[in-house]
Design an enzyme around this catalytic site. Structure first.
Site, short mmCIF file in Angstrom:
data_model
loop_
_atom_site.label_atom_id
_atom_site.label_comp_id
_atom_site.label_asym_id
_atom_site.label_seq_id
_atom_site.Cartn_x
_atom_site.Cartn_y
_atom_site.Cartn_z
N HIS A 127 0.82 -1.21 0.00
CA HIS A 127 0.00 0.00 0.00
C HIS A 127 0.85 1.27 0.00
CE1 HIS A 127 -3.91 -2.06 1.57
NE2 HIS A 127 -3.38 -2.69 0.53
N ARG A 277 -7.01 2.71 1.88
CA ARG A 277 -7.39 1.35 2.23
C ARG A 277 -7.13 1.00 3.69
NH1 ARG A 277 -3.57 -0.55 -2.63
NH2 ARG A 277 -2.50 1.28 -1.79
#
Length: 470
Positions: A127, A277
Site C-alpha cells: 500500500h 485502504r
C-alpha cells in the site's frame, strides 16, 4: 459506440473531448533545487531529476510484456466482451478460484516459523508503492445501471466486467454474477488514444508513488498531506488522543465514502490515514496507527533538540527518517525472508543511484505477482495480552475484522493485534492444501456487500482486465 483508429474527431470537438476525459498530462516542477536536494516530493515527481515523472503518482504502470486485448483493434477489451471472434472462452474466475485455489478455514503454522507480521508488512509495503485506480463511475455507459448493485445484470458493458457465478455454485444462489468494475485507463490509451497522434493499447495507472517513501503514512498528494498534518503543532501528524484507553489512535475520517459504521456495533467511523485502504482490516489499521505514532515521536524529539526549527522543518525531517525506516525494514528484514539468499543475490548490493532505471511499478507485479501475499493470510486475527494469551474478547475470524475500526476503540487498542501479528506464525506458503483461506474467498467484505466477494476470483479478473498475458 465502438471507436477504432479510423474514428475521427473534428478539430473543433477535440479540445472539448480531451477536457471531458480529463486528459491533462501530469507535470513536474523541479525548479526548487533547495527542496529537492533535501526531501522527496509528496507525489513522487522529481525524485529522478533526469526523468522526473518516473515513479510518480497518477502515471501509468510499466509493462514487461505487451498487453493482450481481444477487441478488433486490440486496444481495450479483455476476453469476454462482445464482438470478439478470436477471443478464447475462459471459465468464470469464481469457478477457477473454487476449484483450483484450494481453500482452508484452519490457521496452520508456517514451516519456516515466520510470524504473521511477515504478511502484514507485505500488505503495508504494497500500500506504499501501488494502488490501482478503479473506474471513476460504476454506472454502465450504455444504460446507466449500477454494476455494483445490479447483481443479475451481468453483461460485460464498460465499465462493468462482472464475474459470472456458475449455475451450480455451492455458496451463491439466485445471483448471476459478482460485482466488478474495470480499472481506469490512462488517458490517451485504449479507445481514447484515437484522439491523439499514436494509437496505443489501454494502460492502467498507479494512484500513488512507486517509491518506498512512506506515502502510506503521509499520502501522495498535497491535499492528503495537508489533511493529515496537525498544523497547530510543531511538525506533528493529526491523532485522536481522546478515544480508547491507551495511546492516541488515528483521527476520524468524517467524509469517507467507505462505510465503517456497522449498525449492530459501536458507532465509530472510519479512521483517516495516508492510504485510502487503511480500514480494510484490523492488522493493517494497527500498522497505520503505530507509524503515525512513530512520526510524532521522532518529530517531538527533533523539535526538542532543534528549537530553532519551524514546524515545516520538523515535519519534513521526521518524514525523511520514517521513509528511511521503511526502506531499512524492507531490505534488511523482509525481503531476505521472501526472496531467500538466491533472490537477494540477484538483487545485489546498492552501488549508487542510477537515473536510467525506471522506478515505476510493473503492471504484472501489482496485478499478479505481489498478490502472492494473499496466501500468507491467516483466517484469524489473533489478539494477545502481555502474556501472549488471547485477550478477554478473544481472537476473531478475519471477516469480522474488515472495516471494523470500533474494535480498536472498544476492544483493547492496537497492542493485542500487534502481539498477535508477531506472536503467531504466518500461514505457510508451501502447504498445497491451503493456498488461500476461505475467509477471503467466501466472506470477503460480506458485511458491506449483498454477495460476499471472492478474493481469488477478483485477482484473476483483474489480471484479465489489465490484459496480462499468460
Amino acid at each position: 459506440m465502438r471507436l477504432g483508429p479510423s474514428s475521427v474527431a473534428s478539430a473543433t470537438k477535440l479540445s472539448d473531448i480531451i477536457k471531458e476525459l480529463n486528459c491533462s498530462v501530469p507535470g513536474a516542477d523541479c525548479s526548487d533545487t533547495e527542496y529537492h536536494s533535501h526531501y522527496r516530493t509528496f507525489d513522487g515527481t522529481c525524485n529522478n531529476l533526469d526523468n522526473p515523472l518516473w515513479g510518480a503518482a497518477n502515471t501509468a504502470f510499466t509493462r514487461m510484456l505487451n498487453p493482450l486485448y481481444y477487441d478488433v483493434n486490440g486496444l481495450s477489451d479483455p476476453a469476454g466482451f462482445p464482438d470478439q471472434p478470436f477471443a478464447p472462452e475462459l471459465p468464470s474466475p469464481h469457478r477457477v478460484s473454487e476449484e483450483f485455489l484450494i481453500h482452508t478455514t484452519e490457521a496452520r503454522g508456517n514451516k519456516n516459523h515466520y510470524s504473521h507480521m511477515m504478511m502484514q508488512w507485505g500488505q503495508f509495503l504494497d500500500h506504499d508503492i501501488d494502488f490501482i485506480v478503479s473506474s471513476l463511475s460504476t454506472l454502465r455507459f450504455s444504460d446507466g445501471l449500477d454494476c455494483t448493485k445490479q447483481y443479475n445484470v451481468c453483461d460485460n458493458q464498460p465499465p462493468c466486467f462482472p464475474i459470472p457465478i456458475p449455475a451450480n455454485d455451492p455458496r451463491i444462489k439466485g445471483h448471476g454474477c459478482m460485482q466488478f468494475t474495470r480499472s481506469s485507463a490512462v488517458c490517451g490509451t485504449g479507445t481514447t488514444s484515437v484522439f491523439f497522434s499514436a494509437v496505443t493499447p489501454r494502460e492502467q495507472m498507479n494512484q500513488i508513488t512507486s517509491y518506498i517513501d512512506a506515502s502510506v503514512v503521509y499520502g501522495s498528494s498535497e491535499e492528503e498531506i495537508m489533511n493529515l498534518r496537525d498544523l497547530e503543532s510543531k511538525g506533528l501528524l493529526k491523532s485522536n488522543p481522546n478515544i480508547g484507553k491507551g495511546k492516541p489512535l488515528l483521527p476520524f475520517n468524517r467524509d469517507t465514502p467507505i462505510e465503517c459504521l456497522q449498525p449492530d456495533d459501536s458507532p465509530v467511523p472510519c479512521f483517516l490515514a495516508g492510504d485510502f485502504r487503511a480500514n480494510e482490516q484490523l492488522g493493517l489499521l494497527s500498522m497505520h496507527t503505530i507509524w503515525v505514532r512513530e512520526h510524532n515521536r521522532i518529530a517531538q524529539e527533533l523539535g526538542g533538540m532543534n528549537p530553532h526549527w519551524d514546524g515545516d522543518k520538523v515535519y519534513h525531517e521526521a518524514r525523511k527518517i520514517v521513509g528511511a525506516e521503511m526502506q531499512h525494514i524492507t531490505y534488511t528484514e523482509w525481503l531476505p525472508k521472501i526472496l531467500g539468499p538466491r533472490g537477494m543475490a540477484l538483487v545485489g548490493t546498492y552501488s549508487g543511484y542510477e537515473p536510467n532505471i525506471d522506478a515505476g511499478i510493473v503492471n504484472a507485479f501489482a496485478t499478479a505477482a505481489f498478490r502472492f501475499g494473499h496466501g500468507l493470510i491467516n483466517p484469524i486475527i489473533f489478539r494477545l495480552n502481555s502474556s501472549f494469551q488471547p485477550i478477554e474478547e478473544g481472537n476473531i475470524p478475519l471477516h469480522k475484522a474488515f472495516f471494523s475500526p470500533y474494535r480498536l476503540v472498544t476492544e483493547g487498542g492496537v497492542d493485542p493485534i500487534l502481539r498477535g501479528l508477531f506472536g503467531r506464525a504466518a500461514k505457510s506458503r508451501d502447504d498445497k492444501h491451503q493456498l488461500i483461506n476461505s475467509e477471503l474467498t467466501e466472506r470477503l467484505f460480506e458485511m458491506a456487500h449483498e454477495i460476499a466477494l471472492d478474493l481469488g476470483a477478483l485477482n484473476i479478473q483483474r489480471g484479465r482486465d489489465h490484459a496480462l498475458p499468460g
